[in-house]
Enzyme design. Structure first.
Site, PDB file in Angstrom:
ATOM      1  N   HIS A  12      40.739  14.671 -20.360  1.00 24.86           N
ATOM      2  CA  HIS A  12      39.414  14.026 -20.420  1.00 24.86           C
ATOM      3  C   HIS A  12      38.660  14.425 -19.159  1.00 24.86           C
ATOM      4  O   HIS A  12      39.279  14.618 -18.121  1.00 24.86           O
ATOM      5  CB  HIS A  12      39.558  12.496 -20.489  1.00 24.86           C
ATOM      6  CG  HIS A  12      40.121  11.875 -19.239  1.00 24.86           C
ATOM      7  ND1 HIS A  12      41.204  11.021 -19.244  1.00 24.86           N
ATOM      8  CD2 HIS A  12      39.760  11.974 -17.934  1.00 24.86           C
ATOM      9  CE1 HIS A  12      41.473  10.648 -18.009  1.00 24.86           C
ATOM     10  NE2 HIS A  12      40.633  11.204 -17.186  1.00 24.86           N
ATOM     11  N   HIS A  59      39.232   4.141 -15.353  1.00 20.85           N
ATOM     12  CA  HIS A  59      38.894   4.655 -14.013  1.00 20.85           C
ATOM     13  C   HIS A  59      38.100   3.597 -13.246  1.00 20.85           C
ATOM     14  O   HIS A  59      36.911   3.776 -12.984  1.00 20.85           O
ATOM     15  CB  HIS A  59      38.087   5.940 -14.127  1.00 20.85           C
ATOM     16  CG  HIS A  59      38.783   7.058 -14.834  1.00 20.85           C
ATOM     17  ND1 HIS A  59      38.949   7.106 -16.198  1.00 20.85           N
ATOM     18  CD2 HIS A  59      39.379   8.181 -14.355  1.00 20.85           C
ATOM     19  CE1 HIS A  59      39.594   8.220 -16.527  1.00 20.85           C
ATOM     20  NE2 HIS A  59      39.874   8.881 -15.436  1.00 20.85           N
ATOM     21  N   HIS A 197      44.242  18.498 -11.443  1.00 19.77           N
ATOM     22  CA  HIS A 197      42.956  18.325 -10.764  1.00 19.77           C
ATOM     23  C   HIS A 197      43.096  17.359  -9.600  1.00 19.77           C
ATOM     24  O   HIS A 197      43.958  16.488  -9.608  1.00 19.77           O
ATOM     25  CB  HIS A 197      41.821  17.911 -11.705  1.00 19.77           C
ATOM     26  CG  HIS A 197      41.928  16.604 -12.453  1.00 19.77           C
ATOM     27  ND1 HIS A 197      42.978  16.265 -13.274  1.00 19.77           N
ATOM     28  CD2 HIS A 197      41.064  15.556 -12.521  1.00 19.77           C
ATOM     29  CE1 HIS A 197      42.748  15.079 -13.827  1.00 19.77           C
ATOM     30  NE2 HIS A 197      41.605  14.615 -13.378  1.00 19.77           N
ATOM     31  N   GLU A 244      47.742  11.975 -13.939  1.00 14.55           N
ATOM     32  CA  GLU A 244      47.338  11.489 -15.267  1.00 14.55           C
ATOM     33  C   GLU A 244      48.260  12.050 -16.358  1.00 14.55           C
ATOM     34  O   GLU A 244      48.387  11.465 -17.436  1.00 14.55           O
ATOM     35  CB  GLU A 244      45.880  11.879 -15.572  1.00 14.55           C
ATOM     36  CG  GLU A 244      44.852  11.101 -14.760  1.00 14.55           C
ATOM     37  CD  GLU A 244      43.402  11.485 -15.062  1.00 14.55           C
ATOM     38  OE1 GLU A 244      42.521  10.740 -14.624  1.00 14.55           O
ATOM     39  OE2 GLU A 244      43.145  12.535 -15.699  1.00 14.55           O
TER      40      GLU A 244
HETATM   41  C1  DHB Z   1      36.814  14.583 -13.358  1.00 14.15           C
HETATM   42  C2  DHB Z   1      38.056  14.494 -13.973  1.00 14.15           C
HETATM   43  C3  DHB Z   1      38.623  13.260 -14.275  1.00 14.15           C
HETATM   44  O1  DHB Z   1      39.849  13.084 -14.825  1.00 14.15           O
HETATM   45  C4  DHB Z   1      37.919  12.104 -14.023  1.00 14.15           C
HETATM   46  O2  DHB Z   1      38.458  10.942 -14.411  1.00 14.15           O
HETATM   47  C5  DHB Z   1      36.681  12.171 -13.384  1.00 14.15           C
HETATM   48  C6  DHB Z   1      36.132  13.409 -13.060  1.00 14.15           C
HETATM   49  C7  DHB Z   1      36.205  15.898 -13.034  1.00 14.15           C
HETATM   50  O3  DHB Z   1      36.852  16.931 -13.190  1.00 14.15           O
HETATM   51  O4  DHB Z   1      35.041  15.926 -12.655  1.00 14.15           O
HETATM   52 FE    FE Z   2      40.454  10.956 -15.096  1.00 15.07          FE
END
Ligand code: DHB
Ligand code: FE
Length: 289
Positions: A12, A59, A197, A244
């Site tokens: 996501h 979040h 990420h 995650e």
């Molecule tokens: C991004 C990725 C995420 O999982 C999230 O919760 C918020 C932002 C991103 O890559 O910008």
């Molecule tokens: Fe996220």
């Protein structure tokens, strides 16, 4: 009795929701990403479940530092798309399945997993972006999601987070719960979030293709090995938000092969970098009976 017919895995990213909501899916940056979900959207139409059990993370939208449930099951009849600071996404309300959700809560708590029962909750991009990717995005006023969705929120935002092994075992307990529900319905279980990420600190922007592809290999063919990965490995190799990915192990733990049945059929595997700051992975596994 109810049965789990498939698991779906997808990242996501809020910017994916924004690209959909603002009509940017055919822009050169986004086109290859959305192309990777064309198969899944058709597959959803061809294999429409009666219910989706959707494992995701909130979040700091529905929950804040005031209250941090490790595992929370949504038992409400409806969940509104959340306002994450720029207004709610223009997507349909999410209809729940209070009867099945309550049954799962009863069964899983009696199998010694402590779930928080949530009777009122808005759902953020963690839940609505995977739904949009798999179900498409016609105008919200002319469109309903294809089936009821049970939101299952996992804390992967504030430490301590659950281990991959605990998530995998929880998936097995959720499977038992679903299979003991006395109605002939087909259920999909979705694991969402990830892949590599990191959104803050010195390593912001970190993406690790090698880790992600090794994780996909294990997820598909050797999920116990993925479950054995300690949480610190995710943080080190996949970034702080790479954690995650433990949510994918809940869905994988509910599949037939890790509960004495046949190996699943791999219907789709897709990997794309980047989408915003995130590596995007997507897998569809169908149970064989
Ligand atoms: C991004 C990725 C995420 O999982 C999230 O919760 C918020 C932002 C991103 O890559 O910008
Ligand atoms: Fe996220």
């Amino acid at each position: 009795m109810a049965k789990i017919t498939a698991s779906v895995f997808t990242s996501h990213v809020p910017a994916i929701g924004a690209a959909l909501d603002l009509g940017k899916t055919q822009e050169p940056y986004w086109q290859p990403l959305f192309k990777g979900y064309e198969y899944g959207k058709q597959w959803m139409k061809d294999n429409k479940p009666d219910v989706v059990f959707l494992v995701y993370n909130d979040h700091a939208t529905a929950f804040s530092l005031d209250m941090i449930p490790t595992f929370a099951i949504g038992t409400a009849a409806q969940f509104q798309p959340a306002d994450e600071g720029w207004g709610p996404r223009p997507v349909p309300v999410v209809h729940g399945h209070p009867e099945l959700a309550s049954h799962i809560a009863q069964s899983v708590i009696q199998q010694d997993f402590d779930l928080t029962i949530v009777n009122k909750m808005d759902v953020d991009h963690g839940l609505t972006v995977p739904l949009s990717l798999m179900c498409g995005q016609p105008p919200a006023d002319k469109f309903e999601w294809p089936c009821p969705v049970i939101p299952f929120a996992v804390n992967v935002v504030q430490y301590p987070v659950p281990s991959g092994q605990r998530c995998f075992n929880l998936g097995k307990a959720i499977r038992k719960a679903i299979e003991s529900y006395d109605e002939d319905i087909n259920v999909h279980i979705w694991g969402t979030g990830g892949m590599s990420h990191q959104l803050q600190g010195a390593r912001a922007g970190l993406i690790n293709k090698e880790f992600d592809n090794a994780f996909l290999d294990k997820l598909i063919s050797d999920p116990q090995a993925a479950a054995d990965t300690p949480h610190i490995d995710y943080v080190r190799d996949a970034g702080s938000e790479g954690i995650e990915l433990v949510m994918w192990l809940i869905a994988r733990g509910a599949m037939n092969d890790v509960n004495g049945g046949k190996a699943p059929i791999l219907k789709k595997r897709f990997y794309h970098v980047p989408a915003s700051n995130t590596a995007v992975g997507h897998v569809i596994l169908e149970n064989q009976f």
